[in-house]
Structures are given as C-alpha cells and as structure tokens.
Design a protein around this motif. Structure first.
Motif, PDB file in Angstrom:
ATOM      1  N   VAL A  90      30.339   8.045 -21.419  1.00 17.27           N
ATOM      2  CA  VAL A  90      31.201   8.597 -22.475  1.00 17.27           C
ATOM      3  C   VAL A  90      30.373   8.930 -23.713  1.00 17.27           C
ATOM      4  CG1 VAL A  90      33.110   8.109 -24.067  1.00 17.27           C
ATOM      5  CG2 VAL A  90      33.323   7.514 -21.643  1.00 17.27           C
ATOM      6  N   LEU A 116      28.333  12.046 -23.024  1.00 13.26           N
ATOM      7  CA  LEU A 116      29.191  13.233 -23.069  1.00 13.26           C
ATOM      8  C   LEU A 116      29.567  13.582 -24.506  1.00 13.26           C
ATOM      9  CD1 LEU A 116      31.471  12.414 -20.024  1.00 13.26           C
ATOM     10  CD2 LEU A 116      29.959  14.406 -20.221  1.00 13.26           C
ATOM     11  N   LEU A 138      37.060  14.398 -20.951  1.00 21.37           N
ATOM     12  CA  LEU A 138      36.921  13.096 -20.290  1.00 21.37           C
ATOM     13  C   LEU A 138      37.914  12.939 -19.149  1.00 21.37           C
ATOM     14  CD1 LEU A 138      36.380  10.700 -23.318  1.00 21.37           C
ATOM     15  CD2 LEU A 138      34.658  11.651 -21.777  1.00 21.37           C
ATOM     16  N   VAL A 198      39.448   5.119 -21.001  1.00 27.15           N
ATOM     17  CA  VAL A 198      38.877   5.696 -19.782  1.00 27.15           C
ATOM     18  C   VAL A 198      38.755   4.602 -18.716  1.00 27.15           C
ATOM     19  CG1 VAL A 198      36.804   6.722 -18.763  1.00 27.15           C
ATOM     20  CG2 VAL A 198      37.678   7.585 -20.940  1.00 27.15           C
TER      21      VAL A 198
END
Length: 81
Positions: free
Chosen positions: A9, A12, A48, A74
């Motif tokens: 994460v 990203l 995501l 997530v």
C-alpha cells in the motif's frame, strides 16, 4: 518472501502521489500531513480496491484519518489466505 500488505500500500501510494517512500509511514495523516483532498483519497481507494480485489464501504472510508486506516481496511476487507 513477499511484501506485506502495508509495504504494498505504501509503495502504491508513493507511486501514485509521487511521495518519497522513505518518508512514508502509516501514522501520517491524509489531510494534515499529506495534504490530500477527500477526492484524492477516494481515487486512491479505487486503485487499491482494484489491485487487492476488496470492497471498502464508503461509510468506513469517510472516517479515514491516517495511512494506517487505509492499510487496516485493505487487510480487513481482503481475502489473503
């Protein structure tokens, strides 16, 4: 060994917003520290959701304060077994 969800994460996030990976940590606040608008956060969540195949409820995403909140969602809504 593969990357953790947190690392993925953060990577990203860095790639999407052009932030320095070394300066990112989960405790950073989305608005205060990272200067993100709610729309920018929403757009990142869509990315995501597509990458991790999760669906984060809008009610929950509206409560996000930190990167850790995003990472936790997530993890909680993903099926990584």
């Amino acid at each position: 060994m593969g990357e953790t969800i947190e690392t993925k994460v953060l990577n990203l996030f860095s790639d999407h917003f052009g932030a320095e990976k070394e300066e990112l940590n989960p405790s950073l606040e989305l608005g205060k520290d990272l200067n993100l608008s709610p729309l920018e956060v929403s757009d990142f969540l869509v990315i995501l959701e597509n990458i991790f195949h999760v669906s984060i409820p809008k009610e929950e995403s509206e409560k996000f304060i930190t990167l850790a909140d995003i990472i936790d969602s997530v993890v909680n809504y993903g099926n990584f077994t």
